[in-house]
Design a protein around this motif. Structure first.
Motif, PDB file in Angstrom:
ATOM      1  N   LEU A 188      -2.932  15.299 -14.473  1.00  0.00           N
ATOM      2  CA  LEU A 188      -4.384  15.128 -14.520  1.00  0.00           C
ATOM      3  C   LEU A 188      -5.056  15.728 -13.290  1.00  0.00           C
ATOM      4  N   SER A 189      -6.193  16.365 -13.516  1.00  0.00           N
ATOM      5  CA  SER A 189      -6.962  16.904 -12.394  1.00  0.00           C
ATOM      6  C   SER A 189      -8.459  16.851 -12.664  1.00  0.00           C
ATOM      7  N   ASP A 190      -8.884  16.037 -13.652  1.00  0.00           N
ATOM      8  CA  ASP A 190     -10.310  15.901 -13.943  1.00  0.00           C
ATOM      9  C   ASP A 190     -10.693  14.426 -13.961  1.00  0.00           C
ATOM     10  N   LEU A 191     -11.926  14.141 -13.578  1.00  0.00           N
ATOM     11  CA  LEU A 191     -12.365  12.761 -13.396  1.00  0.00           C
ATOM     12  C   LEU A 191     -12.368  11.968 -14.697  1.00  0.00           C
ATOM     13  N   ASN A 192     -12.818  12.581 -15.796  1.00  0.00           N
ATOM     14  CA  ASN A 192     -12.854  11.858 -17.065  1.00  0.00           C
ATOM     15  C   ASN A 192     -11.452  11.497 -17.531  1.00  0.00           C
ATOM     16  N   GLY A 193     -10.521  12.408 -17.314  1.00  0.00           N
ATOM     17  CA  GLY A 193      -9.143  12.113 -17.667  1.00  0.00           C
ATOM     18  C   GLY A 193      -8.580  10.964 -16.858  1.00  0.00           C
ATOM     19  N   VAL A 194      -8.909  10.946 -15.557  1.00  0.00           N
ATOM     20  CA  VAL A 194      -8.441   9.862 -14.695  1.00  0.00           C
ATOM     21  C   VAL A 194      -9.055   8.540 -15.131  1.00  0.00           C
ATOM     22  N   ARG A 195     -10.347   8.544 -15.492  1.00  0.00           N
ATOM     23  CA  ARG A 195     -11.007   7.314 -15.936  1.00  0.00           C
ATOM     24  C   ARG A 195     -10.285   6.718 -17.152  1.00  0.00           C
ATOM     25  N   GLU A 196     -10.021   7.536 -18.134  1.00  0.00           N
ATOM     26  CA  GLU A 196      -9.337   7.043 -19.333  1.00  0.00           C
ATOM     27  C   GLU A 196      -7.919   6.582 -19.003  1.00  0.00           C
ATOM     28  N   TRP A 197      -7.275   7.307 -18.121  1.00  0.00           N
ATOM     29  CA  TRP A 197      -5.918   6.947 -17.689  1.00  0.00           C
ATOM     30  C   TRP A 197      -5.913   5.581 -17.023  1.00  0.00           C
ATOM     31  N   PHE A 198      -6.898   5.331 -16.152  1.00  0.00           N
ATOM     32  CA  PHE A 198      -7.011   4.029 -15.485  1.00  0.00           C
ATOM     33  C   PHE A 198      -7.100   2.902 -16.518  1.00  0.00           C
ATOM     34  N   ILE A 199      -7.964   3.068 -17.498  1.00  0.00           N
ATOM     35  CA  ILE A 199      -8.197   2.006 -18.480  1.00  0.00           C
ATOM     36  C   ILE A 199      -6.904   1.644 -19.197  1.00  0.00           C
ATOM     37  N   VAL A 200      -6.168   2.655 -19.626  1.00  0.00           N
ATOM     38  CA  VAL A 200      -4.930   2.414 -20.374  1.00  0.00           C
ATOM     39  C   VAL A 200      -3.844   1.822 -19.475  1.00  0.00           C
ATOM     40  N   HIS A 201      -3.630   2.436 -18.327  1.00  0.00           N
ATOM     41  CA  HIS A 201      -2.462   2.069 -17.523  1.00  0.00           C
ATOM     42  C   HIS A 201      -2.665   0.789 -16.728  1.00  0.00           C
ATOM     43  N   LEU A 202      -3.889   0.463 -16.354  1.00  0.00           N
ATOM     44  CA  LEU A 202      -4.098  -0.812 -15.672  1.00  0.00           C
ATOM     45  C   LEU A 202      -3.814  -1.980 -16.610  1.00  0.00           C
ATOM     46  N   GLU A 203      -4.160  -1.828 -17.880  1.00  0.00           N
ATOM     47  CA  GLU A 203      -3.839  -2.895 -18.830  1.00  0.00           C
ATOM     48  C   GLU A 203      -2.327  -2.979 -19.066  1.00  0.00           C
ATOM     49  N   VAL A 224       0.845  -1.189   0.000  1.00  0.00           N
ATOM     50  CA  VAL A 224       0.000   0.000   0.000  1.00  0.00           C
ATOM     51  C   VAL A 224       0.887   1.248   0.000  1.00  0.00           C
ATOM     52  N   ASN A 225       0.450   2.274  -0.747  1.00  0.00           N
ATOM     53  CA  ASN A 225       1.225   3.516  -0.779  1.00  0.00           C
ATOM     54  C   ASN A 225       0.362   4.622  -1.370  1.00  0.00           C
ATOM     55  N   VAL A 226       0.856   5.850  -1.238  1.00  0.00           N
ATOM     56  CA  VAL A 226       0.197   7.033  -1.800  1.00  0.00           C
ATOM     57  C   VAL A 226       1.158   7.701  -2.770  1.00  0.00           C
ATOM     58  N   TYR A 227       0.644   8.096  -3.934  1.00  0.00           N
ATOM     59  CA  TYR A 227       1.451   8.738  -4.963  1.00  0.00           C
ATOM     60  C   TYR A 227       0.799  10.065  -5.344  1.00  0.00           C
ATOM     61  N   THR A 228       1.614  11.108  -5.533  1.00  0.00           N
ATOM     62  CA  THR A 228       1.107  12.455  -5.799  1.00  0.00           C
ATOM     63  C   THR A 228       1.571  12.920  -7.169  1.00  0.00           C
ATOM     64  N   ASN A 229       0.629  13.403  -8.002  1.00  0.00           N
ATOM     65  CA  ASN A 229       1.016  13.836  -9.346  1.00  0.00           C
ATOM     66  C   ASN A 229       1.420  15.308  -9.361  1.00  0.00           C
ATOM     67  N   LYS A 230       1.663  15.841 -10.551  1.00  0.00           N
ATOM     68  CA  LYS A 230       2.180  17.202 -10.688  1.00  0.00           C
ATOM     69  C   LYS A 230       1.180  18.264 -10.247  1.00  0.00           C
TER      70      LYS A 230
END
Length: 245
Positions: A64-79, A20-26
């Motif tokens: 990233l700082s918007d929910l839709n951007g995070v959603r798309e980011w999740f889909i790409v990076h989790l795969e 478990v950990n916490v990561y902070t973006n730009k």
């Protein structure tokens, strides 16, 4: 917003396969990642740490700082992470390894999360505790199909078989959802080493007790160990303690 992270090997395992950990973006947006690895020898702890650090490391580089951007980011990076772990799992020492993952981002009291496996996310609000995730497990599939009862599910001999994880051959299909949070809310993000040992009612009672967030985390771990501690136990707690946090 306050965060408390705690992991424990439990009473029966010789090593800890949770991470478990916490990561902070730009933009200063935090992502909480909790992973519960599986696989023989050291494969499970390698899988969970690799998943968290790969996903978290990619997050740190974003703005990233918007929910839709995070959603798309999740889909790409989790795969991408799925394929990374699968490739590592082809090595003899790490064959068959995989991991669950919970990834949580909170932006202006809107939470977006990605869920794969049987770790869980709970919301404690007022007088209730809600489970926001559905286990990707054989037993939960049987339960939702009405083929077994909740009582049978609790003691089912195949309750630890999960139907989706990072490291699998097929593309992953994460559950991604958004939830509006309120001041006073608590989030409980945990591996199944907690929920297999501690009841929903006990989790709720601990979270609304008048102690610090760190003390709540320690109490949850203690309850799980006192109940047998059959698995590694990991919690990430979040308290929404003021507007805009």
């Amino acid at each position: 917003m306050k965060i408390s992270l705690l992991t424990n090997v439990g009473q029966k395992r010789s090593n800890n396969q949770d991470y478990v950990n916490v990561y902070t973006n730009k933009q200063g947006i935090q992502m909480i990642i909790l992973a519960d690895g599986m696989g023989g020898h050291r494969a499970g702890n390698i899988a969970s740490e690799l998943a968290a650090t790969a996903l978290g490391g990619a997050w740190v580089g974003t703005d990233l700082s918007d929910l839709n951007g995070v959603r798309e980011w999740f889909i790409v990076h989790l795969e991408e992470v799925n394929q990374t772990i699968r490739a590592k799992g082809q090595e003899e020492a790490y064959q068959g390894m995989g991991t669950t993952i919970e990834a949580v981002v909170i932006i202006d009291q809107q939470m977006i999360f990605a869920h794969i496996g049987d770790s869980r996310i709970h919301l404690v609000r007022g007088e209730e505790i809600l489970t926001l995730t559905n286990d990707h497990s054989l037993v939960n599939a049987l339960l939702r199909a009405g083929q077994i009862t909740p009582e049978e599910a609790a003691v089912h001999p195949q309750k630890n078989i999960i139907t989706q994880s990072l490291g699998q051959r097929d593309p992953v299909e994460p559950d991604i959802a958004i939830k509006t949070l309120e001041v006073g809310d608590y989030l409980v993000i945990n591996s199944d080493g907690l929920t297999n040992m501690v009841s929903q009612q006990d989790i709720y009672d601990i979270m609304v007790s008048e102690v610090s967030l760190d003390d709540k985390a320690e109490t949850l771990i203690r309850f799980a160990n006192n109940a047998g501690g059959l698995d590694n136990i990991t919690v990430a707690l979040v308290h929404i303690d003021q507007e805009g946090s």
